[in-house]
Scaffold this motif. Structure first.
Motif, PDB file in Angstrom:
ATOM      1  N   THR A 245      50.062  50.754  17.518  1.00 33.30           N
ATOM      2  CA  THR A 245      51.065  51.820  17.371  1.00 33.30           C
ATOM      3  C   THR A 245      52.368  51.348  16.729  1.00 33.30           C
ATOM      4  O   THR A 245      53.288  52.131  16.576  1.00 33.30           O
ATOM      5  CB  THR A 245      51.403  52.415  18.760  1.00 33.30           C
ATOM      6  N   LYS A 246      52.464  50.081  16.323  1.00 31.49           N
ATOM      7  CA  LYS A 246      53.742  49.517  15.885  1.00 31.49           C
ATOM      8  C   LYS A 246      53.958  49.483  14.373  1.00 31.49           C
ATOM      9  O   LYS A 246      55.095  49.558  13.898  1.00 31.49           O
ATOM     10  CB  LYS A 246      53.887  48.079  16.425  1.00 31.49           C
ATOM     11  N   SER A 247      52.876  49.359  13.606  1.00 29.37           N
ATOM     12  CA  SER A 247      53.037  49.170  12.159  1.00 29.37           C
ATOM     13  C   SER A 247      53.552  50.426  11.466  1.00 29.37           C
ATOM     14  O   SER A 247      53.434  51.537  11.976  1.00 29.37           O
ATOM     15  CB  SER A 247      51.701  48.750  11.535  1.00 29.37           C
ATOM     16  N   LYS A 248      54.122  50.247  10.275  1.00 30.45           N
ATOM     17  CA  LYS A 248      54.600  51.352   9.449  1.00 30.45           C
ATOM     18  C   LYS A 248      53.737  51.405   8.193  1.00 30.45           C
ATOM     19  O   LYS A 248      53.563  50.393   7.499  1.00 30.45           O
ATOM     20  CB  LYS A 248      56.061  51.155   9.059  1.00 30.45           C
ATOM     21  N   ASN A 249      53.180  52.570   7.893  1.00 32.47           N
ATOM     22  CA  ASN A 249      52.233  52.698   6.779  1.00 32.47           C
ATOM     23  C   ASN A 249      52.439  53.998   6.029  1.00 32.47           C
ATOM     24  O   ASN A 249      53.098  54.922   6.524  1.00 32.47           O
ATOM     25  CB  ASN A 249      50.797  52.663   7.315  1.00 32.47           C
ATOM     26  N   ASP A 250      51.828  54.085   4.857  1.00 28.54           N
ATOM     27  CA  ASP A 250      51.750  55.367   4.166  1.00 28.54           C
ATOM     28  C   ASP A 250      50.747  56.228   4.916  1.00 28.54           C
ATOM     29  O   ASP A 250      49.643  55.779   5.242  1.00 28.54           O
ATOM     30  CB  ASP A 250      51.286  55.170   2.722  1.00 28.54           C
ATOM     31  N   SER A 251      51.112  57.452   5.187  1.00 27.29           N
ATOM     32  CA  SER A 251      50.288  58.338   6.001  1.00 27.29           C
ATOM     33  C   SER A 251      48.910  58.562   5.392  1.00 27.29           C
ATOM     34  O   SER A 251      48.787  59.051   4.266  1.00 27.29           O
ATOM     35  CB  SER A 251      50.995  59.688   6.179  1.00 27.29           C
ATOM     36  N   GLY A 252      47.853  58.189   6.139  1.00 30.18           N
ATOM     37  CA  GLY A 252      46.484  58.440   5.713  1.00 30.18           C
ATOM     38  C   GLY A 252      45.897  57.423   4.768  1.00 30.18           C
ATOM     39  O   GLY A 252      44.742  57.564   4.354  1.00 30.18           O
ATOM     40  N   LYS A 253      46.643  56.377   4.415  1.00 25.73           N
ATOM     41  CA  LYS A 253      46.121  55.385   3.471  1.00 25.73           C
ATOM     42  C   LYS A 253      45.059  54.509   4.142  1.00 25.73           C
ATOM     43  O   LYS A 253      45.218  54.052   5.272  1.00 25.73           O
ATOM     44  CB  LYS A 253      47.236  54.494   2.949  1.00 25.73           C
ATOM     45  N   ILE A 254      43.944  54.292   3.438  1.00 32.08           N
ATOM     46  CA  ILE A 254      42.881  53.426   3.944  1.00 32.08           C
ATOM     47  C   ILE A 254      43.336  51.974   3.786  1.00 32.08           C
ATOM     48  O   ILE A 254      43.568  51.492   2.669  1.00 32.08           O
ATOM     49  CB  ILE A 254      41.562  53.659   3.182  1.00 32.08           C
ATOM     50  N   ILE A 255      43.477  51.276   4.913  1.00 35.38           N
ATOM     51  CA  ILE A 255      43.976  49.904   4.921  1.00 35.38           C
ATOM     52  C   ILE A 255      42.846  48.894   4.767  1.00 35.38           C
ATOM     53  O   ILE A 255      42.989  47.867   4.104  1.00 35.38           O
ATOM     54  CB  ILE A 255      44.743  49.626   6.230  1.00 35.38           C
ATOM     55  N   GLU A 256      41.716  49.209   5.386  1.00 32.12           N
ATOM     56  CA  GLU A 256      40.598  48.266   5.396  1.00 32.12           C
ATOM     57  C   GLU A 256      39.287  49.020   5.512  1.00 32.12           C
ATOM     58  O   GLU A 256      39.205  50.026   6.215  1.00 32.12           O
ATOM     59  CB  GLU A 256      40.749  47.284   6.568  1.00 32.12           C
ATOM     60  N   VAL A 257      38.259  48.535   4.815  1.00 34.99           N
ATOM     61  CA  VAL A 257      36.914  49.066   4.957  1.00 34.99           C
ATOM     62  C   VAL A 257      36.072  48.010   5.657  1.00 34.99           C
ATOM     63  O   VAL A 257      35.903  46.895   5.144  1.00 34.99           O
ATOM     64  CB  VAL A 257      36.285  49.425   3.594  1.00 34.99           C
ATOM     65  N   LYS A 258      35.552  48.338   6.829  1.00 32.77           N
ATOM     66  CA  LYS A 258      34.770  47.396   7.621  1.00 32.77           C
ATOM     67  C   LYS A 258      33.283  47.718   7.507  1.00 32.77           C
ATOM     68  O   LYS A 258      32.884  48.610   6.759  1.00 32.77           O
ATOM     69  CB  LYS A 258      35.249  47.447   9.077  1.00 32.77           C
ATOM     70  N   LYS A 259      32.467  47.022   8.290  1.00 29.62           N
ATOM     71  CA  LYS A 259      31.021  47.183   8.187  1.00 29.62           C
ATOM     72  C   LYS A 259      30.567  48.579   8.598  1.00 29.62           C
ATOM     73  O   LYS A 259      29.659  49.150   7.980  1.00 29.62           O
ATOM     74  CB  LYS A 259      30.335  46.132   9.055  1.00 29.62           C
ATOM     75  N   GLU A 260      31.184  49.164   9.647  1.00 29.51           N
ATOM     76  CA  GLU A 260      30.767  50.477  10.134  1.00 29.51           C
ATOM     77  C   GLU A 260      31.925  51.448  10.297  1.00 29.51           C
ATOM     78  O   GLU A 260      31.757  52.522  10.891  1.00 29.51           O
ATOM     79  CB  GLU A 260      30.038  50.327  11.484  1.00 29.51           C
ATOM     80  N   SER A 261      33.089  51.090   9.783  1.00 31.18           N
ATOM     81  CA  SER A 261      34.268  51.922   9.991  1.00 31.18           C
ATOM     82  C   SER A 261      35.326  51.636   8.946  1.00 31.18           C
ATOM     83  O   SER A 261      35.161  50.746   8.106  1.00 31.18           O
ATOM     84  CB  SER A 261      34.846  51.655  11.389  1.00 31.18           C
ATOM     85  N   ILE A 262      36.417  52.412   9.025  1.00 27.98           N
ATOM     86  CA  ILE A 262      37.575  52.147   8.176  1.00 27.98           C
ATOM     87  C   ILE A 262      38.834  52.162   9.047  1.00 27.98           C
ATOM     88  O   ILE A 262      38.870  52.801  10.098  1.00 27.98           O
ATOM     89  CB  ILE A 262      37.721  53.175   7.036  1.00 27.98           C
ATOM     90  N   MET A 284      28.777  62.594   9.824  1.00 29.58           N
ATOM     91  CA  MET A 284      28.245  61.456   9.069  1.00 29.58           C
ATOM     92  C   MET A 284      29.100  60.218   9.301  1.00 29.58           C
ATOM     93  O   MET A 284      30.270  60.309   9.693  1.00 29.58           O
ATOM     94  CB  MET A 284      28.197  61.774   7.576  1.00 29.58           C
ATOM     95  N   ASN A 285      28.507  59.052   9.043  1.00 29.96           N
ATOM     96  CA  ASN A 285      29.258  57.810   9.078  1.00 29.96           C
ATOM     97  C   ASN A 285      30.381  57.880   8.050  1.00 29.96           C
ATOM     98  O   ASN A 285      30.191  58.376   6.938  1.00 29.96           O
ATOM     99  CB  ASN A 285      28.333  56.634   8.780  1.00 29.96           C
ATOM    100  N   VAL A 286      31.552  57.390   8.405  1.00 28.34           N
ATOM    101  CA  VAL A 286      32.703  57.502   7.515  1.00 28.34           C
ATOM    102  C   VAL A 286      32.502  56.748   6.197  1.00 28.34           C
ATOM    103  O   VAL A 286      33.047  57.125   5.155  1.00 28.34           O
ATOM    104  CB  VAL A 286      33.988  57.035   8.226  1.00 28.34           C
ATOM    105  N   LEU A 287      31.674  55.693   6.226  1.00 30.68           N
ATOM    106  CA  LEU A 287      31.411  54.956   4.981  1.00 30.68           C
ATOM    107  C   LEU A 287      30.642  55.823   3.989  1.00 30.68           C
ATOM    108  O   LEU A 287      30.895  55.776   2.782  1.00 30.68           O
ATOM    109  CB  LEU A 287      30.648  53.668   5.272  1.00 30.68           C
ATOM    110  N   ILE A 290      33.309  58.230   2.447  1.00 26.96           N
ATOM    111  CA  ILE A 290      34.225  57.694   1.422  1.00 26.96           C
ATOM    112  C   ILE A 290      33.464  57.261   0.172  1.00 26.96           C
ATOM    113  O   ILE A 290      33.989  57.342  -0.952  1.00 26.96           O
ATOM    114  CB  ILE A 290      35.102  56.546   1.966  1.00 26.96           C
ATOM    115  N   ASN A 291      32.201  56.806   0.345  1.00 21.10           N
ATOM    116  CA  ASN A 291      31.397  56.456  -0.828  1.00 21.10           C
ATOM    117  C   ASN A 291      31.104  57.697  -1.663  1.00 21.10           C
ATOM    118  O   ASN A 291      31.136  57.656  -2.896  1.00 21.10           O
ATOM    119  CB  ASN A 291      30.087  55.792  -0.405  1.00 21.10           C
ATOM    120  N   GLY A 292      30.823  58.803  -0.974  1.00 20.06           N
ATOM    121  CA  GLY A 292      30.584  60.057  -1.685  1.00 20.06           C
ATOM    122  C   GLY A 292      31.827  60.554  -2.401  1.00 20.06           C
ATOM    123  O   GLY A 292      31.737  61.169  -3.474  1.00 20.06           O
ATOM    124  N   LYS A 293      32.976  60.303  -1.834  1.00 16.71           N
ATOM    125  CA  LYS A 293      34.246  60.708  -2.436  1.00 16.71           C
ATOM    126  C   LYS A 293      34.754  59.686  -3.450  1.00 16.71           C
ATOM    127  O   LYS A 293      35.743  59.941  -4.160  1.00 16.71           O
ATOM    128  CB  LYS A 293      35.308  60.880  -1.337  1.00 16.71           C
TER     129      LYS A 293
END
Length: 302
Positions: A245-262, A284-287, A290-293
């Motif tokens: 809950t501490k970091s500051k980010n651009d709203s909704g930006k994908i920071i990392e793509v993992k094996k089964e999640s983002i 559907m799985n989120v991967l 995002i691959n479809g998009k």
């Protein structure tokens, strides 16, 4: 002792079952809401409380309006020592309140969260403690004198379904306790200065944006499975967890793509998303999404 029971959903049903199983308690009548059409085919379906009562051979009453004179007159003919009310869904008129002590089981630590959605409100606010209040009903909404409160802790990852189940057990045990020891409890007036209220949940409340990760996660905990949480685009977030809950980010930006999640950034904090559901499609799985998009790290999830 003779008891009239009033309730409708599964929360009330479990309390009723507990009362029926106790040899010292005789349920002389059950009041519940009318049968309602359910599902796409609108199949007329009885409330859980009605099903349980009929199996036990208990008389069931389903007035559209408990306040109607004929309904009240009929109820007043039923001799009872107590009236137990749990998520009934109708206001009790004064004549009924005067017929016998009316004990309500409300799923919050009153006077906090009076109203229709106390369990969800507990999770929305990130409370670490909640409980069930047994109170003597009066003409107000959850304003009656308190007989006893049973409290439980709320883990920071608890979902509404499991909290609902745990509070149901608490309420069932508390009901038996209060009925059997009613004369030993001294009713205590609620502190009106501490009163808060909550309303019936609407589908619109499930809409979220990636501003506060904690707020999104609390809504996920409170609103799964219904109404669920979804973005402005209509994309439902079906399975998520709170990262921090501490970091500051651009709203909704994908920071990392993992094996089964983002990992998705919020203005404050970040979330891990495992599955989503686009409008008019299956979960559907989120991967796969995002691959479809054709989006990935540094792109915005929408």
């Amino acid at each position: 002792m003779n008891v009239i029971f009033m309730g409708t959903p599964s929360y009330a049903d479990e309390i009723l079952k507990e009362l029926i199983s106790d040899q010292e308690i005789n349920i002389v009548a059950v009041y519940t809401q009318p049968d309602k059409p359910v599902g796409r085919k609108k199949v007329l379906t009885p409330p859980p409380v009605k099903v349980t009562a009929e199996k036990a051979g208990i008389a069931v009453y389903q007035p559209t309006r408990l306040r109607d004179e004929e309904t009240v007159a009929e109820l007043l003919k039923i001799d009872c020592d107590y009236i137990v009310v749990a998520a009934y869904g109708q206001i009790l008129p004064k004549a009924v309140l005067d017929h016998a002590p009316c004990i309500n089981l409300h799923a919050s630590i009153l006077p906090q969260y009076r109203g229709a959605s106390p369990i969800q409100q507990t999770l929305l606010n990130g409370d670490v403690k909640t409980g069930v209040t047994a109170m003597l009903m009066d003409v107000g909404l959850d304003t009656g004198d308190i007989l006893k409160i049973s409290e439980i802790d709320v883990p920071d990852d608890e979902m509404v379904a499991t909290l609902f189940e745990r509070l149901t057990v608490v309420a069932s045990e508390l009901t038996i306790d209060v009925l059997k020891n009613y004369k030993n409890y001294t009713p205590v007036k609620q502190d009106e200065t501490l009163a808060t209220h909550c309303t019936k949940i609407t589908k619109a409340e499930g809409k979220v944006s990636f501003d506060s990760a904690q707020e999104v996660y609390n809504k996920y905990r409170a609103f799964t499975p219904w109404p669920g949480i979804y973005l402005e685009s209509g994309l439902k977030l079906k399975n998520i967890s709170l990262v921090e809950t501490k970091s500051k980010n651009d709203s909704g930006k994908i920071i990392e793509v993992k094996k089964e999640s983002i990992i998705v950034g919020c203005t404050n904090g970040s979330l891990e998303i495992f599955s989503v559901q686009p409008e008019s499609k299956k979960e559907m799985n989120v991967l796969s999404y995002i691959n479809g998009k054709r989006i990935g790290v540094e792109d915005t999830l929408s």
